[in-house]
Structures are given as structure tokens and as C-alpha cells.
Write a protein that holds these residues in place. Structure first.
Motif, PDB file in Angstrom:
ATOM      1  N   TRP A  42      -0.738  11.937   2.536  1.00  0.00           N
ATOM      2  CA  TRP A  42      -0.168  11.630   1.338  1.00  0.00           C
ATOM      3  C   TRP A  42      -1.252  11.267   0.541  1.00  0.00           C
ATOM      4  N   GLY A  43      -2.354  10.269   0.664  1.00  0.00           N
ATOM      5  CA  GLY A  43      -3.381  10.168   0.278  1.00  0.00           C
ATOM      6  C   GLY A  43      -4.415  11.214  -0.259  1.00  0.00           C
ATOM      7  N   LEU A  44      -4.474  11.926   0.629  1.00  0.00           N
ATOM      8  CA  LEU A  44      -5.448  13.270   0.596  1.00  0.00           C
ATOM      9  C   LEU A  44      -4.429  14.159  -0.462  1.00  0.00           C
ATOM     10  N   VAL A  92       0.836  -1.103   0.021  1.00  0.00           N
ATOM     11  CA  VAL A  92      -0.011  -0.013   0.009  1.00  0.00           C
ATOM     12  C   VAL A  92       1.016   1.088  -0.040  1.00  0.00           C
ATOM     13  N   LEU A  93       2.015   1.285   0.637  1.00  0.00           N
ATOM     14  CA  LEU A  93       3.024   2.409   0.915  1.00  0.00           C
ATOM     15  C   LEU A  93       3.642   2.557  -0.432  1.00  0.00           C
ATOM     16  N   ILE A  94       4.007   1.526  -1.166  1.00  0.00           N
ATOM     17  CA  ILE A  94       4.659   1.719  -2.497  1.00  0.00           C
ATOM     18  C   ILE A  94       3.557   2.075  -3.536  1.00  0.00           C
ATOM     19  N   ILE A  95       2.240   1.607  -3.460  1.00  0.00           N
ATOM     20  CA  ILE A  95       1.361   2.206  -4.363  1.00  0.00           C
ATOM     21  C   ILE A  95       1.063   3.836  -4.128  1.00  0.00           C
ATOM     22  N   ILE A  96       1.049   4.095  -2.946  1.00  0.00           N
ATOM     23  CA  ILE A  96       0.861   5.504  -2.545  1.00  0.00           C
ATOM     24  C   ILE A  96       1.853   6.323  -3.008  1.00  0.00           C
ATOM     25  N   VAL A  97       3.525   5.831  -2.912  1.00  0.00           N
ATOM     26  CA  VAL A  97       4.428   6.508  -3.664  1.00  0.00           C
ATOM     27  C   VAL A  97       4.215   6.749  -5.055  1.00  0.00           C
ATOM     28  N   PRO A 114      -6.983   8.628  -1.568  1.00  0.00           N
ATOM     29  CA  PRO A 114      -7.578   8.561  -0.241  1.00  0.00           C
ATOM     30  C   PRO A 114      -7.953   7.282   0.321  1.00  0.00           C
ATOM     31  N   MET A 115      -8.798   6.113  -0.242  1.00  0.00           N
ATOM     32  CA  MET A 115      -8.758   4.892   0.104  1.00  0.00           C
ATOM     33  C   MET A 115      -7.561   4.372   0.706  1.00  0.00           C
ATOM     34  N   LEU A 116      -6.485   4.335  -0.089  1.00  0.00           N
ATOM     35  CA  LEU A 116      -5.237   3.664   0.312  1.00  0.00           C
ATOM     36  C   LEU A 116      -4.867   4.206   1.348  1.00  0.00           C
ATOM     37  N   GLY A 117      -4.782   5.747   1.494  1.00  0.00           N
ATOM     38  CA  GLY A 117      -4.275   6.274   2.703  1.00  0.00           C
ATOM     39  C   GLY A 117      -5.010   5.707   3.906  1.00  0.00           C
ATOM     40  N   LEU A 118      -6.452   5.411   3.939  1.00  0.00           N
ATOM     41  CA  LEU A 118      -7.143   5.150   5.134  1.00  0.00           C
ATOM     42  C   LEU A 118      -6.791   3.741   5.107  1.00  0.00           C
ATOM     43  N   ILE A 119      -6.477   2.986   4.088  1.00  0.00           N
ATOM     44  CA  ILE A 119      -5.854   1.566   4.455  1.00  0.00           C
ATOM     45  C   ILE A 119      -4.544   1.646   5.225  1.00  0.00           C
ATOM     46  N   ALA A 120      -3.711   2.525   4.777  1.00  0.00           N
ATOM     47  CA  ALA A 120      -2.501   2.485   5.640  1.00  0.00           C
ATOM     48  C   ALA A 120      -2.492   3.217   6.984  1.00  0.00           C
ATOM     49  N   THR A 121      -3.549   3.927   7.186  1.00  0.00           N
ATOM     50  CA  THR A 121      -3.901   4.535   8.328  1.00  0.00           C
ATOM     51  C   THR A 121      -4.179   3.569   9.380  1.00  0.00           C
ATOM     52  N   SER A 142      -4.950  13.034  -4.011  1.00  0.00           N
ATOM     53  CA  SER A 142      -6.083  13.300  -4.567  1.00  0.00           C
ATOM     54  C   SER A 142      -6.530  14.745  -4.770  1.00  0.00           C
ATOM     55  N   THR A 143      -5.966  15.600  -4.060  1.00  0.00           N
ATOM     56  CA  THR A 143      -6.208  16.945  -4.341  1.00  0.00           C
ATOM     57  C   THR A 143      -5.239  17.600  -5.544  1.00  0.00           C
ATOM     58  N   ILE A 144      -4.028  16.827  -5.685  1.00  0.00           N
ATOM     59  CA  ILE A 144      -3.171  17.221  -6.967  1.00  0.00           C
ATOM     60  C   ILE A 144      -4.025  16.695  -8.242  1.00  0.00           C
ATOM     61  N   THR A 145      -4.768  15.642  -8.026  1.00  0.00           N
ATOM     62  CA  THR A 145      -5.194  15.076  -9.120  1.00  0.00           C
ATOM     63  C   THR A 145      -6.802  15.566  -9.695  1.00  0.00           C
ATOM     64  N   PHE A 146      -7.289  15.969  -8.391  1.00  0.00           N
ATOM     65  CA  PHE A 146      -8.752  16.474  -8.639  1.00  0.00           C
ATOM     66  C   PHE A 146      -8.834  17.614  -9.439  1.00  0.00           C
ATOM     67  N   TRP A 147      -8.181  18.474  -9.335  1.00  0.00           N
ATOM     68  CA  TRP A 147      -8.208  19.943 -10.041  1.00  0.00           C
ATOM     69  C   TRP A 147      -7.884  19.723 -11.522  1.00  0.00           C
TER      70      TRP A 147
END
Length: 167
Positions: free
Chosen positions: A134-136, A12-17, A95-102, A139-144
Motif C-alpha cells: 500500500w505504501g508503494l 502507521v496503518l491509519i496514516i497509510i489509509v 514507502p517509509m511508512l510501508g516499511l515501518i509497518a512491514t 507513492s506510485t499514484i502521487t509520483f506521476w
């Protein structure tokens, strides 16, 4: 189950990176597309006014129509959605992956709390909260860019209708 979920932490952390790298790359591509669209906006508006469709850098839906003039509106919409798909998926999954990693380190943190190990608690909570942040951020960077591109593509679809004489 706790052991299996702990094994998921590293992937999960690798995917987040990797998603963060993709988000920065996508932001750069978006800014590049913005500059190209700005440069070619007068030519694009001229094509719309003259009801012509020729290939023009920065206008992917318009260019798809220029290469496939018999494309239906549904085909054009599917093409536009396909161009947005990666950004939309990353915006939702990060954000889902961030929640999982949390949640994964919360079990060991609670165990450390029960054992009175303050250092164990802090180590697990640092990873947990960093992951969700990092998940958020991803998400913020890609949402706009995803939102702006969606608007751009909608305008291109409207202008294609004008070229076809339907609007």
C-alpha cells in the motif's frame, strides 16, 4: 522497545489509509487540472504570444504572476514548490511508512516462528507485506502527478520570463 514499536502499528496503518485517500483525491484533482489546462491552452498561448498575463483557470503559477506582476523569479519558484509540496511529501513518506509497518510485525512473526506457531507467522506477514504494498501504491499514484505538475510549472515559469521580456 518491542512493545513501543508494536504500539506504533495502528497509527502507521491509519496514516497509510489516510494517505491512500489523499492519493486518490490528488489524482482526481490532477485529472481535473489537466482537463482545465487542455480547455484553456489556446487562451494561455495567446497571452504568452501577446506578452500579457491575465488570470486563466488551470495555470496557478501564471495566475500568481497575473495577480502579483512585480513578483520576483524566486517568489514564483517558491510558489510553484509550495503547490507541489504535499504531493512530494506523500510520494516520499508513503514507502517509509510501508516499511515501518512491514518491520513492526516481523518481531511477533519471528517469535511465532520460534514457538512453531505457523498461523501467527502468516497473520503477521500478511499485514507486513500488505502495508509495504500500500505504501508503494500510494507513492506510485502521487509520483506521476507530482512529476507532470513540476514540468507544467517549469513551463509556466519560462513563459513568465517571455512575458517579462527576459527570455
Amino acid at each position: 522497545m518491542a512493545n513501543v514499536s508494536a504500539m506504533l502499528m495502528t497509527p502507521v496503518l491509519i496514516i497509510i489509509v489516510l494517505l491512500f485517500i489523499y492519493a486518490i483525491y490528488s489524482l482526481g484533482r490532477f485529472l481535473s487540472l489537466y482537463l482545465v489546462r487542455k480547455k484553456n491552452s489556446a487562451g494561455y498561448q495567446t497571452q504568452i504570444n501577446n506578452k500579457k498575463s491575465q488570470w486563466l483557470a488551470g495555470y496557478p503559477v501564471h495566475n500568481y504572476f497575473a495577480n502579483n506582476p512585480s513578483a520576483s523569479e524566486d517568489e514564483l519558484e517558491v510558489f510553484a514548490l509550495k503547490k507541489l509540496e504535499s504531493l512530494r511529501i506523500v510520494t516520499r513518506i508513503a514507502p517509509m511508512l510501508g516499511l515501518i509497518a512491514t518491520m513492526i510485525p516481523m518481531g511477533p512473526a519471528l517469535k511465532a516462528l520460534g514457538d512453531g506457531n505457523i498461523q501467527g507467522i502468516s497473520e503477521n506477514l500478511i499485514v507486513a507485506f500488505a502495508a509495504v504494498i500500500w505504501g508503494l501504491v500510494i507513492s506510485t499514484i502521487t509520483f506521476w502527478p507530482a512529476s507532470v505538475k513540476k514540468r507544467w510549472f517549469a513551463h509556466e515559469l519560462i513563459n513568465i520570463r517571455k512575458i517579462k521580456g527576459e527570455a
